[in-house]
Design a protein around this motif. Structure first.
Motif, PDB file in Angstrom:
ATOM      1  N   SER A  59       0.827  -1.205   0.000  1.00  0.00           N
ATOM      2  CA  SER A  59       0.000   0.000   0.000  1.00  0.00           C
ATOM      3  C   SER A  59       0.864   1.260   0.000  1.00  0.00           C
ATOM      4  CB  SER A  59      -0.925   0.010   1.215  1.00  0.00           C
ATOM      5  OG  SER A  59      -0.164   0.122   2.405  1.00  0.00           O
ATOM      6  N   ASP A  60       0.294   2.305  -0.545  1.00  0.00           N
ATOM      7  CA  ASP A  60       0.917   3.629  -0.530  1.00  0.00           C
ATOM      8  C   ASP A  60      -0.149   4.622  -0.099  1.00  0.00           C
ATOM      9  OD1 ASP A  60       2.515   5.837  -0.854  1.00  0.00           O
ATOM     10  OD2 ASP A  60       2.268   5.925  -3.034  1.00  0.00           O
ATOM     11  N   PRO A  61      -0.035   5.205   1.098  1.00  0.00           N
ATOM     12  CA  PRO A  61       1.126   5.109   1.979  1.00  0.00           C
ATOM     13  C   PRO A  61       1.177   3.770   2.706  1.00  0.00           C
ATOM     14  CG  PRO A  61      -0.546   6.476   3.006  1.00  0.00           C
ATOM     15  CD  PRO A  61      -1.048   6.112   1.631  1.00  0.00           C
ATOM     16  N   GLY A  62       2.370   3.470   3.201  1.00  0.00           N
ATOM     17  CA  GLY A  62       2.596   2.257   3.973  1.00  0.00           C
ATOM     18  C   GLY A  62       3.850   2.428   4.808  1.00  0.00           C
ATOM     19  N   TYR A  63       4.239   1.376   5.488  1.00  0.00           N
ATOM     20  CA  TYR A  63       5.447   1.450   6.307  1.00  0.00           C
ATOM     21  C   TYR A  63       6.673   1.561   5.416  1.00  0.00           C
ATOM     22  CZ  TYR A  63       2.922   0.363  10.548  1.00  0.00           C
ATOM     23  OH  TYR A  63       2.070   0.414  11.612  1.00  0.00           O
ATOM     24  N   ILE A  64       7.613   2.385   5.807  1.00  0.00           N
ATOM     25  CA  ILE A  64       8.788   2.676   5.004  1.00  0.00           C
ATOM     26  C   ILE A  64       9.701   1.468   4.845  1.00  0.00           C
ATOM     27  CG2 ILE A  64      10.235   3.494   6.889  1.00  0.00           C
ATOM     28  CD1 ILE A  64      11.144   5.765   4.967  1.00  0.00           C
ATOM     29  N   ASN A  65       9.644   0.510   5.758  1.00  0.00           N
ATOM     30  CA  ASN A  65      10.565  -0.624   5.686  1.00  0.00           C
ATOM     31  C   ASN A  65      10.055  -1.761   4.802  1.00  0.00           C
ATOM     32  OD1 ASN A  65       8.551  -1.233   7.606  1.00  0.00           O
ATOM     33  ND2 ASN A  65       9.887  -2.712   8.621  1.00  0.00           N
ATOM     34  N   HIS A  66       8.809  -1.740   4.369  1.00  0.00           N
ATOM     35  CA  HIS A  66       8.275  -2.859   3.601  1.00  0.00           C
ATOM     36  C   HIS A  66       8.940  -2.998   2.235  1.00  0.00           C
ATOM     37  CE1 HIS A  66       4.345  -3.072   6.149  1.00  0.00           C
ATOM     38  NE2 HIS A  66       5.446  -3.335   6.830  1.00  0.00           N
ATOM     39  N   ARG A  67       9.070  -1.900   1.522  1.00  0.00           N
ATOM     40  CA  ARG A  67       9.695  -1.969   0.190  1.00  0.00           C
ATOM     41  C   ARG A  67      11.138  -2.476   0.281  1.00  0.00           C
ATOM     42  NH1 ARG A  67       9.261  -0.093  -5.092  1.00  0.00           N
ATOM     43  NH2 ARG A  67       7.290   0.934  -4.668  1.00  0.00           N
TER      44      ARG A  67
END
Length: 176
Positions: free
Chosen positions: A124-132
């Protein structure tokens, strides 16, 4: 020097929001950011039952040898039964313990990369920064789907429009 090649990454917007929250001087604010209980002083206390359990486990410890790579087998079995109940899937599941949620995400990313390396992981965007970076670090392709409009409300049409580009075998986060 190896560290000279380390890329500079942006800070996590959620932690930036937490910083703004802490700087806010209003007395009746509520922190709903990370999903952990905080007392009126902003501390995350260790509950008495958790402390008692830790003491009990320390007193009952028979060894400090390495445990199984998957964690405590009895705990895993009971968690699977708790989550799946009497489902027929109980006999086909595999439960492991990880070092927190990010550890679990990296393990699942490595599993996907091993079993289906051409899969795209949709986050998802936005989402947690560490997922990508966790997914890309395992060598996976990552695409995003929007889930909020400008007012912060669910934008189901935009979400579905983006996910129409997903192909069979792709995964979305939460992973399915």
């Amino acid at each position: 020097m190896m560290l000279n090649n380390m890329p500079i990454i942006n800070g996590d917007p959620l932690w930036a929001l937490l910083g703004r929250f802490r700087a806010d001087q209003r007395k009746h604010k509520i922190d709903l950011l990370v999903g952990v209980y905080r007392d009126e002083y902003g501390n995350t206390p260790v509950m008495k039952t958790v402390q008692d359990a830790e003491i009990h486990l320390a007193h009952e410890a028979h060894s400090k040898a390495y445990g199984m790579l998957s964690g405590n087998a009895n705990f895993n079995q009971q968690m699977a039964k708790f989550v799946l109940g009497d489902s027929p899937s109980l006999k086909d599941q595999c439960t492991i313990q990880t070092v927190g949620a990010s550890g679990a995400l990296r393990l699942i990313a490595d599993l996907i990369a091993t079993l289906s390396p051409d899969s795209t992981v949709w986050i998802s965007d936005p989402g947690y920064i560490n997922h990508r970076p966790l997914m890309e670090g395992a060598g996976l392709t990552v695409n995003t789907y929007p889930w909020q409009n400008k007012n912060g409300q669910l934008d189901i049409d935009a979400c579905f429009a983006a996910l129409e580009k997903a192909k069979e075998g792709d995964c979305n986060y939460p992973l399915n």
